[in-house]
Design a protein around this motif. Structure first.
Motif, PDB file in Angstrom:
ATOM      1  N   CYS A  70       2.869   5.993  -2.746  1.00  0.00           N
ATOM      2  CA  CYS A  70       4.011   6.818  -3.177  1.00  0.00           C
ATOM      3  C   CYS A  70       4.025   6.994  -4.697  1.00  0.00           C
ATOM      4  O   CYS A  70       4.233   8.104  -5.194  1.00  0.00           O
ATOM      5  N   GLU A  71       3.800   5.912  -5.432  1.00  0.00           N
ATOM      6  CA  GLU A  71       3.779   6.029  -6.892  1.00  0.00           C
ATOM      7  C   GLU A  71       2.664   6.974  -7.349  1.00  0.00           C
ATOM      8  O   GLU A  71       2.884   7.825  -8.211  1.00  0.00           O
ATOM      9  N   ARG A  72       1.481   6.818  -6.770  1.00  0.00           N
ATOM     10  CA  ARG A  72       0.372   7.704  -7.160  1.00  0.00           C
ATOM     11  C   ARG A  72       0.694   9.155  -6.821  1.00  0.00           C
ATOM     12  O   ARG A  72       0.366  10.063  -7.581  1.00  0.00           O
ATOM     13  N   ALA A  73       1.359   9.371  -5.687  1.00  0.00           N
ATOM     14  CA  ALA A  73       1.731  10.739  -5.296  1.00  0.00           C
ATOM     15  C   ALA A  73       2.691  11.353  -6.313  1.00  0.00           C
ATOM     16  O   ALA A  73       2.524  12.508  -6.708  1.00  0.00           O
ATOM     17  N   PHE A  74       3.679  10.576  -6.743  1.00  0.00           N
ATOM     18  CA  PHE A  74       4.611  11.066  -7.760  1.00  0.00           C
ATOM     19  C   PHE A  74       3.867  11.422  -9.050  1.00  0.00           C
ATOM     20  O   PHE A  74       4.097  12.475  -9.643  1.00  0.00           O
ATOM     21  N   LEU A  75       2.987  10.517  -9.485  1.00  0.00           N
ATOM     22  CA  LEU A  75       2.261  10.749 -10.733  1.00  0.00           C
ATOM     23  C   LEU A  75       1.309  11.938 -10.620  1.00  0.00           C
ATOM     24  O   LEU A  75       1.199  12.743 -11.549  1.00  0.00           O
TER      25      LEU A  75
ATOM     26  N   PHE B  61      11.553   5.171   0.239  1.00  0.00           N
ATOM     27  CA  PHE B  61      11.178   3.793   0.537  1.00  0.00           C
ATOM     28  C   PHE B  61      12.239   3.064   1.372  1.00  0.00           C
ATOM     29  O   PHE B  61      12.061   1.917   1.737  1.00  0.00           O
ATOM     30  N   ALA B  62      13.331   3.750   1.674  1.00  0.00           N
ATOM     31  CA  ALA B  62      14.474   3.123   2.359  1.00  0.00           C
ATOM     32  C   ALA B  62      14.109   2.510   3.708  1.00  0.00           C
ATOM     33  O   ALA B  62      14.748   1.561   4.164  1.00  0.00           O
TER      34      ALA B  62
ATOM     35  N   LYS C 282       0.833  -1.201   0.000  1.00  0.00           N
ATOM     36  CA  LYS C 282       0.000   0.000   0.000  1.00  0.00           C
ATOM     37  C   LYS C 282       0.871   1.256   0.000  1.00  0.00           C
ATOM     38  O   LYS C 282       0.605   2.203  -0.752  1.00  0.00           O
ATOM     39  N   THR C 283       1.915   1.274   0.821  1.00  0.00           N
ATOM     40  CA  THR C 283       2.803   2.436   0.875  1.00  0.00           C
ATOM     41  C   THR C 283       3.467   2.671  -0.479  1.00  0.00           C
ATOM     42  O   THR C 283       3.548   3.804  -0.953  1.00  0.00           O
TER      43      THR C 283
END
Length: 194
Positions: free
Chosen positions: A160-165, A189-190, A155-156
């Motif tokens: 994160c991917e959706r936030a970037f896009l 994501f570290a 989910k995280t």
């Protein structure tokens, strides 16, 4: 009709539509042009889609096809954390190179107002299956933290991917999402890396 033939017909329609959307723009592409480019029939088109607007939700299918392709070529011995970063970079490269910003923005806005199925959140998508597979493998190998459940990590990652896009869309694509995410996504994501 066999499942394979069904997937091929639907896939040809989706591929042709998105190619035309990218080349001509969504508004300037007609259903007739999609039918012609996909070498299908009007009946086939309307069997799978109610109209051109219904194709907006199919972008997630195009993304899933990219994930399938990536999983077939990825080195099985690669560190699982690195696999997650790799598929993120490759998807963003594909988006930057072949999906118009307008179409991506339309997809996101359609998901905000839709009352029915939200394609991007469908946990049966190849996208979520691939992410779960990599995270499980990473936890078993000791490369991804066990402090969080597989579902929390997936989910995280998706958020994160959706936030970037989303940010890339509202900034009108004025930076390279591929380059930015290649640098920042691993940092963000570290905390999940072991």
């Amino acid at each position: 009709m066999s499942k394979k033939k069904t997937r091929n017909t639907k896939g040809r329609i989706i591929s042709a539509a998105w190619e035309l959307f990218y080349e001509q723009g969504y508004d300037d592409t007609t259903v007739e042009e999609i039918i012609e480019k996909s070498e299908t029939s009007k009946g086939s088109f309307y069997h799978y889609f109610e109209g051109k607007d219904a194709l907006l939700g199919s972008l997630s299918i195009l993304f899933d096809e990219k994930y399938k392709e990536l999983m077939e070529t990825i080195d099985e011995e690669m560190n699982s954390f690195d696999k997650l970063m790799y598929i993120n970079r490759e998807l963003f490269k594909m988006i930057e190179d072949s999906i118009s910003l307008d179409l991506l923005a339309r997809l996101y806005s359609s998901q905000l107002i839709t009352k029915g199925e939200k394609h991007l959140l469908d946990h049966n998508r190849v996208y979520f299956k691939v992410l779960r597979q990599i995270v499980v493998e990473g936890q078993q190998r000791g490369q991804i933290s066990n402090e969080f459940s597989v579902n929390e990590i997936v989910k995280t990652y998706a958020v994160c991917e959706r936030a970037f896009l989303y940010d890339w869309c509202i900034c009108n694509g004025d930076y390279s999402i591929f380059q930015y995410a290649s640098h920042v996504f691993p940092i963000m994501f570290a905390g999940f890396k072991k």
